[in-house]
Scaffold this motif. Structure first.
Motif, PDB file in Angstrom:
ATOM      1  N   HIS A 244      -8.277  -3.402   5.376  1.00  0.00           N
ATOM      2  CA  HIS A 244      -8.751  -3.147   4.012  1.00  0.00           C
ATOM      3  C   HIS A 244      -8.852  -4.458   3.226  1.00  0.00           C
ATOM      4  O   HIS A 244      -9.846  -4.721   2.544  1.00  0.00           O
TER       5      HIS A 244
ATOM      6  N   HIS B  79     -12.225  -6.447   1.736  1.00  0.00           N
ATOM      7  CA  HIS B  79     -12.440  -6.933   0.367  1.00  0.00           C
ATOM      8  C   HIS B  79     -12.799  -8.418   0.358  1.00  0.00           C
ATOM      9  O   HIS B  79     -13.585  -8.866  -0.469  1.00  0.00           O
TER      10      HIS B  79
ATOM     11  N   CYS C  96     -10.477  -0.346  -6.848  1.00  0.00           N
ATOM     12  CA  CYS C  96     -10.347   0.016  -5.429  1.00  0.00           C
ATOM     13  C   CYS C  96      -9.890   1.464  -5.321  1.00  0.00           C
ATOM     14  O   CYS C  96      -9.128   1.945  -6.157  1.00  0.00           O
ATOM     15  N   GLY C  97     -10.339   2.128  -4.272  1.00  0.00           N
ATOM     16  CA  GLY C  97     -10.011   3.542  -4.086  1.00  0.00           C
ATOM     17  C   GLY C  97      -8.644   3.799  -3.478  1.00  0.00           C
ATOM     18  O   GLY C  97      -8.181   4.939  -3.414  1.00  0.00           O
TER      19      GLY C  97
ATOM     20  N   HIS D 137      -3.023  -2.484   0.772  1.00  0.00           N
ATOM     21  CA  HIS D 137      -3.542  -3.818   1.081  1.00  0.00           C
ATOM     22  C   HIS D 137      -2.429  -4.656   1.698  1.00  0.00           C
ATOM     23  O   HIS D 137      -1.259  -4.485   1.344  1.00  0.00           O
TER      24      HIS D 137
HETATM   25 ZN   LIG Z   1     -10.589  -1.052  -1.433  1.00  0.00          ZN
END
Ligand SMILES: [Zn+2]
Length: 157
Positions: free
Chosen positions: A54, A58, A123-124, A129
């Motif tokens: 993830h 990004h 961000c969903g 992260h």
């Molecule tokens: Zn994200």
């Protein structure tokens, strides 16, 4: 059901990490869009954990656009072994592999401040992260080298 090229690839025959041109799609007015397979780890042997993948996603969003013209999207495979890269026009796989290498190198040198979109608004799943995981996986991928061919190792400089 429509046949999808990616599912006809023999995933046991490839040698990751590599860049592979999947298809070139032509629009009604002649515009071309290329779809690449950016395979970071060996299918069915490794998979990048979600948090690291993830964060790589990004960072590739910005770092690949800095290095390659016409980037439309770069999104992770569900199998977590790599990314689709969608680009206007066609680029040589060597050029894409070099851009990917540069982007992964930049990830290994980055700090949390260099990661875009890491809060609840942008961000969903901002809790999921890991820059540490992203950097460790990028180091492993770079140590193996990125090939411009999926079946024969042609590692780019
Ligand atoms: Zn994200």
């Amino acid at each position: 059901m429509a046949k999808v090229e990616s599912f006809t690839l023999d995933h046991t025959a490839v040698k990751a990490p590599y860049v592979r041109l999947i298809t070139i799609e032509k629009g009604q007015k002649g515009d071309e869009i290329s779809n690449y397979d950016l395979r970071l780890v060996q299918p069915n042997e490794n998979a990048i954990p979600t948090a690291g993948l993830h964060t790589i996603e990004h960072m590739l969003a910005g770092f690949l656009r800095d290095r390659l013209d016409g980037v439309i999207d770069c999104s992770p495979f569900g199998c977590r072994t790599g990314f689709h890269l969608i680009v206007w026009g066609e680029h040589d796989t060597t050029e894409v592999a070099k851009a990917l290498k540069g982007a992964l190198e930049q990830i290994t040198k980055s700090t949390w401040d260099d990661v875009q979109g890491t809060d609840i608004r942008s961000c969903g799943n901002y809790r999921d992260h890991s820059l540490f995981s992203a950097q460790e996986w990028c180091k492993k991928i770079l140590a193996a080298g990125i090939s411009s061919d999926p079946f024969t190792r042609k590692v780019v400089d």
